[in-house]
Enzyme design. Structure first.
Site, short mmCIF file in Angstrom:
data_model
loop_
_atom_site.label_atom_id
_atom_site.label_comp_id
_atom_site.label_asym_id
_atom_site.label_seq_id
_atom_site.Cartn_x
_atom_site.Cartn_y
_atom_site.Cartn_z
N TYR A 151 -29.58 -17.02 -92.32
CA TYR A 151 -28.32 -16.29 -92.07
C TYR A 151 -27.72 -16.69 -90.72
O TYR A 151 -26.54 -17.03 -90.62
CB TYR A 151 -28.56 -14.78 -92.11
CG TYR A 151 -27.38 -13.97 -91.62
CD1 TYR A 151 -26.20 -13.92 -92.36
CD2 TYR A 151 -27.42 -13.27 -90.42
CE1 TYR A 151 -25.09 -13.20 -91.91
CE2 TYR A 151 -26.33 -12.54 -89.96
CZ TYR A 151 -25.17 -12.51 -90.71
OH TYR A 151 -24.08 -11.80 -90.26
N1 LIG Z 1 -22.56 -5.20 -90.65
C1 LIG Z 1 -23.04 -5.76 -89.55
O1 LIG Z 1 -23.82 -5.17 -88.79
C2 LIG Z 1 -22.62 -7.15 -89.16
C3 LIG Z 1 -23.12 -7.70 -87.97
C4 LIG Z 1 -22.76 -8.99 -87.61
C5 LIG Z 1 -21.89 -9.72 -88.40
N2 LIG Z 1 -21.42 -9.17 -89.57
C6 LIG Z 1 -20.51 -9.99 -90.40
O2 LIG Z 1 -19.32 -9.25 -90.67
C7 LIG Z 1 -18.84 -9.56 -91.97
C8 LIG Z 1 -18.72 -8.27 -92.79
O3 LIG Z 1 -20.01 -7.65 -92.88
P1 LIG Z 1 -20.25 -6.34 -93.77
O4 LIG Z 1 -21.41 -5.64 -93.19
O5 LIG Z 1 -18.96 -5.64 -93.96
O6 LIG Z 1 -20.69 -7.04 -95.15
P2 LIG Z 1 -20.44 -6.54 -96.66
O7 LIG Z 1 -21.47 -7.22 -97.50
O8 LIG Z 1 -20.35 -5.08 -96.73
O9 LIG Z 1 -19.00 -7.16 -96.98
C9 LIG Z 1 -18.81 -8.52 -97.29
C10 LIG Z 1 -17.86 -8.62 -98.47
O10 LIG Z 1 -17.59 -10.01 -98.69
C11 LIG Z 1 -17.46 -10.20 -100.10
N3 LIG Z 1 -17.72 -11.60 -100.41
C12 LIG Z 1 -18.91 -12.26 -100.32
N4 LIG Z 1 -18.75 -13.53 -100.71
C13 LIG Z 1 -17.44 -13.68 -101.04
C14 LIG Z 1 -16.68 -14.77 -101.52
N5 LIG Z 1 -17.25 -15.97 -101.80
N6 LIG Z 1 -15.35 -14.60 -101.76
C15 LIG Z 1 -14.78 -13.38 -101.53
N7 LIG Z 1 -15.47 -12.30 -101.09
C16 LIG Z 1 -16.78 -12.46 -100.85
C17 LIG Z 1 -18.49 -9.28 -100.73
O11 LIG Z 1 -18.18 -8.97 -102.07
C18 LIG Z 1 -18.44 -8.07 -99.79
O12 LIG Z 1 -17.59 -7.06 -100.31
C19 LIG Z 1 -19.82 -10.58 -92.55
O13 LIG Z 1 -19.33 -11.87 -92.27
C20 LIG Z 1 -21.09 -10.34 -91.75
O14 LIG Z 1 -21.91 -11.48 -91.71
C21 LIG Z 1 -21.76 -7.91 -89.97
#
Ligand SMILES: NC(=O)c1ccc[n+]([C@@H]2O[C@H](COP(=O)([O-])OP(=O)(O)OC[C@H]3O[C@@H](n4cnc5c(N)ncnc54)[C@H](O)[C@@H]3O)[C@@H](O)[C@H]2O)c1
Length: 318
Positions: A151
Site C-alpha cells: 500500500y
Molecule cells: N482513511 C484514512 O485514514 C486514510 C489515510 C491516509 C490516506 N488515505 C487515502 O485517502 C483516500 C480515501 O480513503 P478512504 O478512507 O475514504 O477510503 P474508502 O475505501 O472509504 O474510499 C475509497 C473509494 O474509492 C472507490 N474506488 C476504488 N477504486 C476505484 C476505481 N478504480 N475507480 C473509482 N472509484 C474507486 C471505492 O469504491 C471507495 O468508495 C484513499 O486514497 C486513501 O488511500 C486514507
C-alpha cells in the site's frame, strides 16, 4: 466552482463531496462502487449523496473507463483508491496497484489532455504510510520516503506520477493524510471495529500491544484541509501533511473509547500487522503556512463525535 470528487462513496470522499456541495460548489461525485473494500458502506454513502441537491452521481471505474468528461471541472479532488496497509499484502497488492496507481495515472492523463487554460486544479490523496515509522521528531514533507508495505509503495508511486504531471504543466498538489477517523469511518479501521466489538460485548481486537502511536485526525479537519487545497492557489507540486500534531497511542484511544461506551477496556491482542508503523507523527508547519490550516479537533472530542454518530446510525437502522 465545479468540483469532481473521486471516491465519493468512500469515507473521506463522502464527507468532502457533502462539504463542497454545502459550500455552494457544483459537485460531480465519482465512484466505482464495486471497487470498494467495504461495498455496503459505499452503497450507504452513495445513497446519502443521492438525496443531496447539487450533487451529480457518476459511477465510473477510473482504472478502465473513459475519463475525458471528468477533466471538465475547475478542480478534481482525487480520493478514490484502495486504502489499508494490512489488506495490501498478498492478493491485495494487485488491487492497490490497480486502484491507486493505474487509476491515478489515467485520471492525471485525462486532466493533462484538457485544453491548456481549461485544465482543472488537482488534489491527490496520499498517506503518512509513505514515511514509515517516525523517529524522535515529526515527519516533514521533505523526509525521504520509507514505504514498508505494498500500500505504502503504491502511494509513493502515486506521488511520483503526480510530480511528473506537475512537471508537464498540471496544477496538482498532494495531501498526505494521517489515520483519519470520525463518523462513517471505514469498517476495517480500528475505531469502527472497537465500537462494534464493544457494542457486541466482545474484546477489542488490537494488532500488537497497543503501544503504537498515531496522528489520529478527525475527518472534519481532513475535509477542511482538502477543501482549502482545492480552492487555494498553492504552488503546483506542493506536498502537505494533513494530520493532528499530537500523536496518541492506540491504548490511549481504547481507554477513551471504553469510557465513552461505558465498558471495561478488554482487548484481544493479535500479532503486529506487517508494515504497520510503530509511530506516525505529523509536522504541520507547512500546511499552516501555505494553507492556514491546522487540525482543531482533539482525540477525546473527536471520538465522542464518532461514538455518538455511530449510535445514531445503528439505532436508526435497527
Ligand atoms: N482513511 C484514512 O485514514 C486514510 C489515510 C491516509 C490516506 N488515505 C487515502 O485517502 C483516500 C480515501 O480513503 P478512504 O478512507 O475514504 O477510503 P474508502 O475505501 O472509504 O474510499 C475509497 C473509494 O474509492 C472507490 N474506488 C476504488 N477504486 C476505484 C476505481 N478504480 N475507480 C473509482 N472509484 C474507486 C471505492 O469504491 C471507495 O468508495 C484513499 O486514497 C486513501 O488511500 C486514507
Amino acid at each position: 466552482m465545479r468540483v469532481v470528487v473521486t471516491g465519493a462513496a468512500g469515507f473521506i470522499g463522502g464527507h468532502v463531496a457533502e462539504a463542497m456541495s454545502g459550500a455552494g460548489h457544483e459537485v460531480v461525485a465519482v465512484d466505482a462502487l464495486d471497487r470498494s473494500a467495504a461495498p455496503d458502506a459505499a452503497r450507504d454513502n452513495w445513497a446519502a449523496l443521492a438525496d443531496r441537491p447539487g450533487i451529480t452521481l457518476v459511477e465510473s471505474d477510473l482504472a478502465t473507463d473513459d475519463l475525458t468528461k471528468l477533466a471538465e471541472a475547475d478542480a478534481v479532488v482525487h480520493l478514490a483508491g484502495r486504502p489499508g496497509v494490512r489488506s495490501s499484502w498478498g492478493p491485495g497488492a494487485v488491487a492497490a496497484e490497480r486502484d491507486n496507481v493505474t487509476a491515478t495515472r489515467r485520471l492525471l492523463a485525462a486532466c493533462q489532455a484538457a485544453p491548456p487554460g481549461r485544465r482543472p486544479r488537482v488534489v491527490v490523496a496520499s498517506s503518512s504510510s509513505v514515511y514509515g515509522s517516525a523517529g524522535a521528531r515529526p515527519h516533514r514533507e521533505d523526509d525521504p520516503p520509507r514505504p514498508a508495505s505494498p500500500y505504502a509503495r503504491s502511494k509513493v508511486a502515486v506521488e511520483h506520477l503526480t510530480a511528473r504531471a506537475v512537471e508537464e504543466g498540471l496544477a496538482a498538489v498532494t495531501l498526505r493524510y494521517f489515520s483519519v477517523y470520525g463518523p462513517r469511518q471505514r469498517p476495517d479501521m480500528a475505531f469502527h471495529r472497537f465500537i462494534e466489538a464493544a457494542r457486541n460485548d466482545r474484546p477489542l481486537p488490537v494488532f500488537g500491544d497497543g503501544g503504537q502511536s498515531r496522528a489520529f485526525t478527525h475527518v472534519a479537519d481532513v475535509t477542511a484541509a482538502t477543501m482549502a487545497a482545492a480552492t487555494a492557489d498553492l504552488p503546483p507540486g506542493t506536498v502537505l501533511n494533513v494530520g493532528h500534531p499530537e500523536p496518541a497511542t492506540v491504548r490511549d484511544a481504547i481507554t477513551l473509547l471504553a469510557g465513552l461506551l461505558g465498558v471495561r477496556p478488554r482487548v484481544r491482542e493479535h500479532p503486529p500487522a506487517a508494515g504497520d508503523a510503530t509511530r506516525t507523527w505529523a509536522d504541520t508547519a507547512k500546511a499552516e503556512r501555505l494553507l492556514g490550516w491546522s487540525a482543531r479537533i482533539g482525540l477525546a472530542e473527536g471520538l465522542a463525535d464518532q461514538v455518538r454518530r455511530h449510535r445514531d446510525r445503528t439505532e436508526h437502522a435497527a
